[in-house]
Design a protein around this motif. Sequence first.
Motif, PDB file in Angstrom:
ATOM      1  N   ALA A 145      52.668  47.572  43.158  1.00 25.06           N
ATOM      2  CA  ALA A 145      51.375  46.948  42.884  1.00 25.06           C
ATOM      3  C   ALA A 145      51.460  46.273  41.511  1.00 25.06           C
ATOM      4  CB  ALA A 145      50.263  47.992  42.909  1.00 25.06           C
ATOM      5  N   TYR A 146      50.485  45.407  41.238  1.00 24.44           N
ATOM      6  CA  TYR A 146      50.541  44.605  40.013  1.00 24.44           C
ATOM      7  C   TYR A 146      49.183  44.633  39.322  1.00 24.44           C
ATOM      8  CZ  TYR A 146      54.852  43.389  42.188  1.00 24.44           C
ATOM      9  OH  TYR A 146      56.092  43.502  42.767  1.00 24.44           O
ATOM     10  N   PHE A 147      49.221  44.617  37.990  1.00 21.76           N
ATOM     11  CA  PHE A 147      47.989  44.766  37.218  1.00 21.76           C
ATOM     12  C   PHE A 147      47.918  43.750  36.097  1.00 21.76           C
ATOM     13  CE2 PHE A 147      51.126  47.554  35.216  1.00 21.76           C
ATOM     14  CZ  PHE A 147      51.008  47.230  33.872  1.00 21.76           C
ATOM     15  N   VAL A 148      46.694  43.520  35.656  1.00 18.79           N
ATOM     16  CA  VAL A 148      46.409  42.685  34.486  1.00 18.79           C
ATOM     17  C   VAL A 148      45.420  43.463  33.609  1.00 18.79           C
ATOM     18  CG1 VAL A 148      46.766  40.506  35.713  1.00 18.79           C
ATOM     19  CG2 VAL A 148      44.473  41.526  35.654  1.00 18.79           C
ATOM     20  N   THR A 149      45.152  42.946  32.422  1.00 19.11           N
ATOM     21  CA  THR A 149      44.137  43.595  31.587  1.00 19.11           C
ATOM     22  C   THR A 149      42.745  43.283  32.143  1.00 19.11           C
ATOM     23  OG1 THR A 149      43.906  41.701  30.097  1.00 19.11           O
ATOM     24  CG2 THR A 149      45.578  43.367  29.531  1.00 19.11           C
ATOM     25  N   GLN A 150      41.801  44.151  31.800  1.00 22.69           N
ATOM     26  CA  GLN A 150      40.419  43.903  32.207  1.00 22.69           C
ATOM     27  C   GLN A 150      39.918  42.586  31.608  1.00 22.69           C
ATOM     28  OE1 GLN A 150      38.233  46.173  34.234  1.00 22.69           O
ATOM     29  NE2 GLN A 150      37.432  44.085  34.378  1.00 22.69           N
ATOM     30  N   SER A 196      38.098  37.039  32.279  1.00 21.25           N
ATOM     31  CA  SER A 196      38.105  35.658  31.777  1.00 21.25           C
ATOM     32  C   SER A 196      38.688  34.675  32.783  1.00 21.25           C
ATOM     33  CB  SER A 196      38.890  35.581  30.464  1.00 21.25           C
ATOM     34  OG  SER A 196      40.253  35.913  30.671  1.00 21.25           O
ATOM     35  N   GLU A 197      39.650  35.120  33.586  1.00 23.49           N
ATOM     36  CA  GLU A 197      40.309  34.232  34.541  1.00 23.49           C
ATOM     37  C   GLU A 197      39.796  34.393  35.968  1.00 23.49           C
ATOM     38  OE1 GLU A 197      42.484  31.913  33.616  1.00 23.49           O
ATOM     39  OE2 GLU A 197      42.304  32.567  31.519  1.00 23.49           O
ATOM     40  N   GLY A 198      38.899  35.334  36.197  1.00 28.30           N
ATOM     41  CA  GLY A 198      38.377  35.565  37.541  1.00 28.30           C
ATOM     42  C   GLY A 198      39.450  36.080  38.494  1.00 28.30           C
ATOM     43  N   VAL A 199      40.279  36.985  38.014  1.00 23.65           N
ATOM     44  CA  VAL A 199      41.417  37.473  38.791  1.00 23.65           C
ATOM     45  C   VAL A 199      41.179  38.925  39.222  1.00 23.65           C
ATOM     46  CG1 VAL A 199      43.880  38.041  38.711  1.00 23.65           C
ATOM     47  CG2 VAL A 199      43.038  35.938  37.639  1.00 23.65           C
ATOM     48  N   THR A 200      41.045  39.137  40.530  1.00 21.46           N
ATOM     49  CA  THR A 200      40.918  40.499  41.075  1.00 21.46           C
ATOM     50  C   THR A 200      41.940  40.761  42.178  1.00 21.46           C
ATOM     51  OG1 THR A 200      39.254  39.778  42.700  1.00 21.46           O
ATOM     52  CG2 THR A 200      38.443  40.591  40.570  1.00 21.46           C
ATOM     53  N   LYS A 201      42.571  39.693  42.649  1.00 21.07           N
ATOM     54  CA  LYS A 201      43.605  39.817  43.684  1.00 21.07           C
ATOM     55  C   LYS A 201      44.745  38.872  43.340  1.00 21.07           C
ATOM     56  CE  LYS A 201      41.003  36.726  46.804  1.00 21.07           C
ATOM     57  NZ  LYS A 201      39.884  36.482  45.867  1.00 21.07           N
ATOM     58  N   VAL A 224      43.637  46.560  35.260  1.00 16.47           N
ATOM     59  CA  VAL A 224      43.037  46.380  36.590  1.00 16.47           C
ATOM     60  C   VAL A 224      44.123  46.151  37.631  1.00 16.47           C
ATOM     61  CG1 VAL A 224      41.503  44.939  37.991  1.00 16.47           C
ATOM     62  CG2 VAL A 224      40.946  45.385  35.589  1.00 16.47           C
ATOM     63  N   LEU A 225      44.093  46.930  38.692  1.00 19.24           N
ATOM     64  CA  LEU A 225      45.045  46.755  39.797  1.00 19.24           C
ATOM     65  C   LEU A 225      44.590  45.583  40.663  1.00 19.24           C
ATOM     66  CD1 LEU A 225      47.570  48.404  40.804  1.00 19.24           C
ATOM     67  CD2 LEU A 225      46.053  49.335  42.552  1.00 19.24           C
ATOM     68  N   LEU A 226      45.506  44.671  40.972  1.00 22.53           N
ATOM     69  CA  LEU A 226      45.170  43.502  41.783  1.00 22.53           C
ATOM     70  C   LEU A 226      45.474  43.766  43.253  1.00 22.53           C
ATOM     71  CD1 LEU A 226      46.566  40.616  39.538  1.00 22.53           C
ATOM     72  CD2 LEU A 226      44.277  41.640  39.546  1.00 22.53           C
ATOM     73  N   GLU A 227      44.591  43.285  44.113  1.00 27.46           N
ATOM     74  CA  GLU A 227      44.765  43.467  45.558  1.00 27.46           C
ATOM     75  C   GLU A 227      45.930  42.610  46.068  1.00 27.46           C
ATOM     76  OE1 GLU A 227      42.403  42.519  49.748  1.00 27.46           O
ATOM     77  OE2 GLU A 227      41.406  42.191  47.801  1.00 27.46           O
TER      78      GLU A 227
END
Length: 316
Positions: free
Chosen positions: A153-158, A163-168, A243-246
Amino acid sequence: MKTRSAAAALISVALLALAGCADDDLDSDKSADPSTTPSASGGGSVTIGSQNFDEAALVTAMYAGVLEHAGYDVTTKLVGRRDIYVNQMPDAIQIAPEYVGGIADFMNTTVNGEDAPSITTNDTQESIDAVTPLLADKGLKLLDPSAATSQNAYFVTQDFSDSEGVTKLSDLEGKSVVLAAAEDCAGRADCEAGLKSVYGIDITELLPLGYASPQTYKAVLDGEAQLGQTGTLDGTLADQGLVLLEDDKGIQPAQNLIPLVSEDFLAEHPDVEQLLDDLMAALDNDTLGGLIAQVTVDRETPEDVADQFLSDQGLV
């Protein structure tokens, strides 16, 4: 009850001395030859190989615990990459805690080349069936898979997510990112290659800092990388502001935990199959996730967590 003769006693002493020599060899990290083990089952020397991230170390400690309880002298070798220990099987290493998709993809690219079409899917049994002939040619066999599955799985900072609208992952299409991940991520369909070809992510640099490692978390938190690699059972992310991305396009194959065993070793020690099958049956995602958190969040040792779990489950 018959009294031992002096000759029998001398033989026993000699055998104990030989066993002591074998223990000395294990202490110096020399793997024992299964052909020299003292019986066909219920004991002997065995070496387990695996990777050195927390989850793999925990499951390896479980394997070691059930085998030691059954009378085996166990040596474990934890290394940074799958190829290191698999390439030592079946001779120097006899058992490896594995993941269905991980070992299938590794064997496929090893035997058929880096550009070989993938043989893994989200179906566990299909993936097992596909890799079985490749493993058999190497003298290896997969036992029963666990219900527990741990996918990449892959993650980014909250902050980056907000700021980038990234959840998946598909939200990263066309974006340029630095990826912090395992050493073997390059070219893998469930890692760098899949992120590029399926999701259209521009990975400008791959930092080989480890799977779910402190270095990978730090690189993302410090902004050195925007995307980091972990597993789906990682319970540490929220507390770190990550945050874990879908995986909304499904590049991750079935990754059920599964034992990989030398066929020759298994033939000489048939009790091992039931021991490891029982262990796999005792694990599911909730259970494994909780145990991993004890190691990664509570900072308990993998050995202590494994010992308590095995005791609670009546496996030792």
